[in-house]
Scaffold this motif. Structure first.
Motif, PDB file in Angstrom:
ATOM      1  N   THR A 291     -18.283  50.478 -30.442  1.00 14.08           N
ATOM      2  CA  THR A 291     -18.957  49.233 -29.873  1.00 14.08           C
ATOM      3  C   THR A 291     -20.035  49.566 -28.842  1.00 14.08           C
ATOM      4  O   THR A 291     -20.066  50.374 -28.114  1.00 14.08           O
ATOM      5  CB  THR A 291     -17.715  48.726 -28.993  1.00 14.08           C
ATOM      6  OG1 THR A 291     -16.490  48.715 -29.858  1.00 14.08           O
ATOM      7  CG2 THR A 291     -18.062  47.335 -28.497  1.00 14.08           C
ATOM      8  N   PRO A 292     -21.125  48.861 -28.857  1.00 11.75           N
ATOM      9  CA  PRO A 292     -22.359  48.958 -28.197  1.00 11.75           C
ATOM     10  C   PRO A 292     -21.806  48.692 -26.681  1.00 11.75           C
ATOM     11  O   PRO A 292     -20.827  47.893 -26.363  1.00 11.75           O
ATOM     12  CB  PRO A 292     -23.394  47.900 -28.475  1.00 11.75           C
ATOM     13  CG  PRO A 292     -22.841  47.263 -30.023  1.00 11.75           C
ATOM     14  CD  PRO A 292     -21.392  47.748 -29.813  1.00 11.75           C
ATOM     15  N   LEU A 293     -22.367  49.710 -25.932  1.00 15.02           N
ATOM     16  CA  LEU A 293     -22.060  49.625 -24.035  1.00 15.02           C
ATOM     17  C   LEU A 293     -22.366  48.248 -23.740  1.00 15.02           C
ATOM     18  O   LEU A 293     -21.636  47.752 -22.781  1.00 15.02           O
ATOM     19  CB  LEU A 293     -22.833  50.735 -23.511  1.00 15.02           C
ATOM     20  CG  LEU A 293     -22.213  52.256 -23.570  1.00 15.02           C
ATOM     21  CD1 LEU A 293     -23.088  53.011 -22.614  1.00 15.02           C
ATOM     22  CD2 LEU A 293     -20.889  52.354 -23.147  1.00 15.02           C
ATOM     23  N   ALA A 294     -23.520  47.560 -24.166  1.00 14.42           N
ATOM     24  CA  ALA A 294     -23.670  46.373 -23.502  1.00 14.42           C
ATOM     25  C   ALA A 294     -22.834  45.411 -23.756  1.00 14.42           C
ATOM     26  O   ALA A 294     -22.559  44.334 -22.830  1.00 14.42           O
ATOM     27  CB  ALA A 294     -25.124  46.014 -24.330  1.00 14.42           C
ATOM     28  N   ASP A 295     -21.743  45.601 -24.697  1.00 15.29           N
ATOM     29  CA  ASP A 295     -20.797  44.546 -24.880  1.00 15.29           C
ATOM     30  C   ASP A 295     -19.341  44.925 -23.953  1.00 15.29           C
ATOM     31  O   ASP A 295     -18.684  44.162 -23.828  1.00 15.29           O
ATOM     32  CB  ASP A 295     -19.976  44.584 -26.223  1.00 15.29           C
ATOM     33  CG  ASP A 295     -21.095  44.064 -27.289  1.00 15.29           C
ATOM     34  OD1 ASP A 295     -22.318  43.484 -26.850  1.00 15.29           O
ATOM     35  OD2 ASP A 295     -20.972  44.310 -28.394  1.00 15.29           O
ATOM     36  N   VAL A 296     -19.431  46.216 -23.225  1.00 14.36           N
ATOM     37  CA  VAL A 296     -18.417  46.473 -22.461  1.00 14.36           C
ATOM     38  C   VAL A 296     -18.703  46.556 -20.999  1.00 14.36           C
ATOM     39  O   VAL A 296     -17.666  46.666 -19.994  1.00 14.36           O
ATOM     40  CB  VAL A 296     -17.598  47.790 -22.925  1.00 14.36           C
ATOM     41  CG1 VAL A 296     -17.051  47.571 -24.344  1.00 14.36           C
ATOM     42  CG2 VAL A 296     -18.747  48.788 -22.994  1.00 14.36           C
ATOM     43  N   VAL A 297     -20.030  46.396 -20.623  1.00 17.05           N
ATOM     44  CA  VAL A 297     -20.406  46.462 -19.224  1.00 17.05           C
ATOM     45  C   VAL A 297     -19.951  45.295 -18.559  1.00 17.05           C
ATOM     46  O   VAL A 297     -20.149  44.246 -18.777  1.00 17.05           O
ATOM     47  CB  VAL A 297     -21.946  46.905 -19.164  1.00 17.05           C
ATOM     48  CG1 VAL A 297     -22.556  46.579 -17.901  1.00 17.05           C
ATOM     49  CG2 VAL A 297     -22.356  48.161 -19.878  1.00 17.05           C
ATOM     50  N   GLN A 298     -19.631  45.575 -17.183  1.00 18.56           N
ATOM     51  CA  GLN A 298     -19.299  44.550 -16.279  1.00 18.56           C
ATOM     52  C   GLN A 298     -20.113  44.604 -15.061  1.00 18.56           C
ATOM     53  O   GLN A 298     -20.129  45.806 -14.621  1.00 18.56           O
ATOM     54  CB  GLN A 298     -17.777  44.496 -16.000  1.00 18.56           C
ATOM     55  CG  GLN A 298     -16.997  44.235 -17.157  1.00 18.56           C
ATOM     56  CD  GLN A 298     -15.344  44.141 -16.586  1.00 18.56           C
ATOM     57  OE1 GLN A 298     -14.927  43.358 -15.923  1.00 18.56           O
ATOM     58  NE2 GLN A 298     -14.408  44.771 -17.454  1.00 18.56           N
ATOM     59  N   ALA A 299     -20.365  43.742 -14.547  1.00 20.37           N
ATOM     60  CA  ALA A 299     -21.101  43.683 -13.176  1.00 20.37           C
ATOM     61  C   ALA A 299     -20.120  43.728 -12.127  1.00 20.37           C
ATOM     62  O   ALA A 299     -19.115  43.377 -12.094  1.00 20.37           O
ATOM     63  CB  ALA A 299     -22.072  42.463 -12.916  1.00 20.37           C
TER      64      ALA A 299
END
Length: 273
Positions: free
Chosen positions: A77-85
């Motif tokens: 899964t791309p990291l962009a889909d799991v990053v949270q602010a």
């Protein structure tokens, strides 16, 4: 406090590692990340420890159904889909760890290119529009040298070692340096120990000073001038889903982490490795 640190010319990827547990790896990762972000940098923390303590300290939800670093490592899964602010600090985000990560060591064994999966995920994220402006990636490792930690070493150019000011920490350091050398030889020739930070320093004891002196003697270039004092407030902060940088910004340990972050930023600006 309140100053802006120089930003690095290129994204710096630092793996925060020590095979010995309880030396302040997670505490150091989240507080340095918060200090750098408060001073104007864009920072991504990757929580690679199945306990998920870094996610907790940054106020990030990480229960079992949340997309996490496990999905990036095992499923691609791309990291962009799991990053949270991070809710408390602008410019700080986190890839959380869930309990699923505990099984990842076993699942990774049978996968193709198992040592480089995190490196590829980070490279793809930094090349994407979401990750284009990231200045620092800090990877919080579990206290062991399994496939998760090896992935972290392969993904980074710099190893950041927090060392507790106690005798056992010196034994752990020599083991860690052997591991880094092994990774350099076989998987990542660019890897180097760039930074050592002395944590849990107790100025009242002779042992703390002796350990600090010995580390500085052997690693004069890598060891930061600042030492992090013991502080109850640092331990309290995660129970409120915060780092000590927002929980008690004027605490002695918070100010020490801020000073350490400044030194790291200045070294990066000078091109120091």
């Amino acid at each position: 406090a309140g100053r802006t640190f120089p930003r690095p010319a290129h994204t710096r990827v630092l793996t925060v590692a020590n095979q010995k547990g309880g030396v302040g790896k997670t505490t150091t990762t989240v507080n340095l990340a918060a200090a750098l972000a408060q001073a104007g940098a864009t920072v991504l923390v990757i929580d690679l420890d199945p306990q998920g303590n870094a996610s907790t300290a940054l106020g990030i939800d990480h229960h079992a159904e949340i997309p996490s670093v496990y999905d990036a490592l095992v499923d691609g899964t791309p990291l962009a889909d799991v990053v949270q602010a991070c809710p408390d600090v602008e410019g700080l985000s986190c890839v959380p760890a869930t309990i699923d990560l505990a099984g990842a060591e076993i699942e990774l064994v049978s996968l193709v290119a198992r040592e480089t999966r995190l490196a590829k995920a980070i490279s793809a994220y930094l090349a994407s529009p979401e990750g284009a402006g990231v200045d620092y990636v800090l990877i919080d490792c579990p206290p062991s040298l399994g496939l998760l930690t090896i992935n972290a070493f392969v993904a980074a150019r710099e190893v950041f070692i927090p060392i507790q000011c106690e005798y056992y920490a010196l034994e752990g350091l020599s083991q860690l340096l052997r591991s880094v050398e092994m990774i350099r030889s076989h998987l990542n020739p660019e890897l180097a120990v760039s930074t050592i930070l002395l944590t849990m320093h107790d100025g009242r004891t002779r042992l703390s000073s002796q350990v600090a002196d010995e580390v500085r003697e052997h690693f004069p270039e890598q060891t930061l001038r600042t030492t992090i004092p013991r502080s109850v407030r640092v331990s309290e902060a995660p129970s409120f889903g915060e780092t000590v940088m927002t929980y008690d910004p004027l605490n002695s340990a918070a100010l020490a982490y801020l000073e350490a972050a400044a030194q790291i930023a200045e070294r990066g600006a000078q091109g120091s490795r």
